[in-house]
Design a protein around this motif. Structure first.
Motif, PDB file in Angstrom:
ATOM      1  N   CYS A 294       5.221  43.387  18.538  1.00  0.00           N
ATOM      2  CA  CYS A 294       6.420  43.042  19.019  1.00  0.00           C
ATOM      3  C   CYS A 294       6.264  41.614  19.440  1.00  0.00           C
ATOM      4  N   GLU A 295       7.350  41.146  19.852  1.00  0.00           N
ATOM      5  CA  GLU A 295       7.705  39.792  20.302  1.00  0.00           C
ATOM      6  C   GLU A 295       8.755  39.611  21.532  1.00  0.00           C
ATOM      7  N   ILE A 296       8.225  39.191  22.872  1.00  0.00           N
ATOM      8  CA  ILE A 296       8.958  39.171  23.872  1.00  0.00           C
ATOM      9  C   ILE A 296       8.989  37.899  24.377  1.00  0.00           C
ATOM     10  N   HIS A 297      10.076  37.282  24.379  1.00  0.00           N
ATOM     11  CA  HIS A 297      10.425  35.975  24.803  1.00  0.00           C
ATOM     12  C   HIS A 297      10.550  35.581  26.309  1.00  0.00           C
ATOM     13  N   TYR A 316      15.426  35.986  28.463  1.00  0.00           N
ATOM     14  CA  TYR A 316      16.011  36.784  29.589  1.00  0.00           C
ATOM     15  C   TYR A 316      16.842  37.879  29.545  1.00  0.00           C
ATOM     16  N   CYS A 317      16.103  38.894  28.972  1.00  0.00           N
ATOM     17  CA  CYS A 317      16.515  40.193  29.091  1.00  0.00           C
ATOM     18  C   CYS A 317      15.903  41.283  30.183  1.00  0.00           C
ATOM     19  N   PRO A 332      19.561  37.281  23.413  1.00  0.00           N
ATOM     20  CA  PRO A 332      19.430  36.649  24.706  1.00  0.00           C
ATOM     21  C   PRO A 332      20.345  37.352  25.705  1.00  0.00           C
ATOM     22  N   PHE A 333      19.875  37.522  26.805  1.00  0.00           N
ATOM     23  CA  PHE A 333      20.683  37.963  28.111  1.00  0.00           C
ATOM     24  C   PHE A 333      20.893  39.199  28.060  1.00  0.00           C
ATOM     25  N   ALA A 334      20.587  40.248  27.609  1.00  0.00           N
ATOM     26  CA  ALA A 334      21.022  41.476  27.592  1.00  0.00           C
ATOM     27  C   ALA A 334      20.422  42.538  28.745  1.00  0.00           C
ATOM     28  N   HIS A 335      21.239  43.481  29.192  1.00  0.00           N
ATOM     29  CA  HIS A 335      20.575  44.226  30.286  1.00  0.00           C
ATOM     30  C   HIS A 335      20.617  45.672  29.836  1.00  0.00           C
ATOM     31  N   ILE A 336      19.468  46.259  29.706  1.00  0.00           N
ATOM     32  CA  ILE A 336      19.636  47.780  29.193  1.00  0.00           C
ATOM     33  C   ILE A 336      19.055  48.600  30.513  1.00  0.00           C
TER      34      ILE A 336
END
Length: 459
Positions: A294-297, A316-317, A332-336
């Motif tokens: 995985c890759e987590i920025h 920025y998730c 970017p900038f997603a909110h789960i």
């Protein structure tokens, strides 16, 4: 002394910690994802045969719930006049083969290996008390170990009472020790608690044992910082940094690439698969599970999240208590938000929010969208600005979108409502009724153009 056969592990969690500057008990303050008390409990968990006792004082009502279901007996003493006075709450055995091991809850860095070494040493030691010591590069605030020219432990001295020469001693201890129960019982009985002017510490206990003719010895901690106590917010932050660095080193040794360990925050219960890359300022908390490759920025925060293999999360998730399936991409900038499930090969893009929503395989919600209480099938395209109107002011309702559907931009789906398989929703529609399979839902006013209107208005 005969070899030790029975043992009590006593966790001291009764102090207030005024120097912390907080009304909360210091043993409950967060330290790299869990409390200081929790770290000590985890260290002692490995010794299942021992009886565990927690002695509480200040804010016992706040600490007691933390100990439920942890196989720990709770005793309360108020006020607690120091760590030695706390031990008077015990009903100490007079059996010569019984040992009491004292673990201050504000000494969270002690490792299981060191505790095991202490217990092993007690089976052969003839000393009445064995403490855990270490050579510290920064001994300020710690008790110094005083030794004779022959190297025998002859006492301890606290920071405030130490002479300039004694303060130069680098061998220190912070209150982790093991003592024969009958000897401890007699020593505690020798103190006059009604006239105490300050807290009783291990310094006074060792002095009492030496006066009674008992030997005292020490074992060295596996790592010097293990004996560090938490007595200030600064020390709390420093201990947290040590814990985080240790976790990052553990992950990197298992094949995880961490670009900047100093700014990467990974909780103690987090699991990360090999060949995953963590960029700076990533926060992995709670029971988060991250798969392989995985890759987590940067700027991403995962709390109790599950990521399968080959997931990419852009900058920025936030993902909380949700699952992201293989090869999905967020941000970017997603909110789960909690209760969501992002399917394989799915895409959740810029400023998209999901709440209790299942997004099917290869479906996309790429821009400025809110999907709440929704079930979205496979290969669905959700256009920019789409929202599910899931709340009527009293109850929440579900939206169902079938496989292969297309929802045009700036549409509102007023739940409860179903968009059928392969159906289309025209852009700008407010859908209040179900759209059948392969149908078109359109709900907007007819456009009307008035020629020359703008020119006349300017005139």
């Amino acid at each position: 002394m005969t070899p030790t056969t029975t043992m009590d592990l006593v966790i001291l969690a009764g102090g207030r910690g005024r120097r912390m500057g907080t009304l909360r008990p210091k043993v409950l303050l967060p330290l790299a994802g869990v409390s200081s008390l929790e770290w000590v409990l985890r260290t002692s968990d490995a010794f299942a045969s021992a009886r565990r006792i927690a002695i509480l004082g200040y804010s016992a009502e706040d600490i007691t719930p933390v100990l439920r279901d942890r196989r720990v007996e709770v005793m309360t003493l108020e006020p607690v006049l120091g760590p030695v006075h706390a031990l008077t709450a015990l009903d100490l055995s007079d059996a010569p083969d019984h040992t009491v091991v004292v673990l201050p809850a504000d000494v969270p860095l002690l490792r299981r290996e060191t505790l095991a070494a202490l217990l092993a040493h007690r089976t052969t030691s003839t000393a009445a008390l064995t403490m855990v010591s270490a050579v510290s590069e920064r001994p300020y605030g710690l008790m110094r170990v005083l030794r004779s020219e022959a190297g025998e432990v002859i006492g301890l001295v606290g920071e405030k009472d130490a002479s300039r020469q004694q303060r130069s001693i680098r061998e220190c201890t912070s209150g982790v020790f093991a003592c024969a129960a009958p000897v401890l019982r007699a020593a505690l009985a020798s103190f006059a608690w009604d006239t105490v002017e300050r807290e009783r510490t291990l310094v006074e206990l060792v002095a009492a044992l030496r006066r009674a003719g008992h030997d005292v010895d020490a074992i060295s901690a596996t790592v010097p910082h293990e004996i560090r106590g938490i007595n200030s917010q600064t020390e709390l932050a420093e201990a947290s940094a040590i814990m985080r660095q240790t976790k990052c080193e553990e992950l990197m040794s298992a094949g995880v690439t961490i670009i900047d360990p100093a700014t990467t925050y990974v909780g103690p219960d987090v699991e990360v698969g090999h060949d995953t890359v963590l960029h700076p300022n990533v926060y992995l908390e709670g029971r988060t599970r991250v798969g392989s490759a995985c890759e987590i920025h940067a700027g991403t925060r995962l709390v109790d999240a599950t990521l399968e293999d080959h997931v990419v999360i852009l900058n920025y998730c936030v993902v909380t208590d949700s699952t992201v399936r293989s090869r999905a991409q967020l941000g970017p900038f997603a909110h789960i938000r909690p209760g969501s499930d992002v399917g394989e090969d799915a895409r959740v893009g810029n400023y998209v929010e999901l709440k209790k929503t299942t997004l099917g395989k290869a479906s996309k919600a790429s821009h400025l969208t809110y999907l709440g209480d929704a079930t979205v099938g496979e290969d669905v395209n959700v256009g920019a600005g789409v929202i599910t109107c899931n709340y009527d002011g009293v109850n929440k309702h579900r939206t169902v979108i079938g496989d292969g559907a297309f929802v045009g931009s700036d549409s509102q789906l007023v739940a409860p409502v179903t968009i059928g398989r392969g159906a289309f929703v025209a852009a700008g529609s407010s859908i209040t009724r179900d759209v059948p399979d392969e149908g078109l839902g359109i709900a907007r006013s007819r456009q009307e153009n008035k020629d020359g209107w703008a020119r006349k208005r300017r005139q």
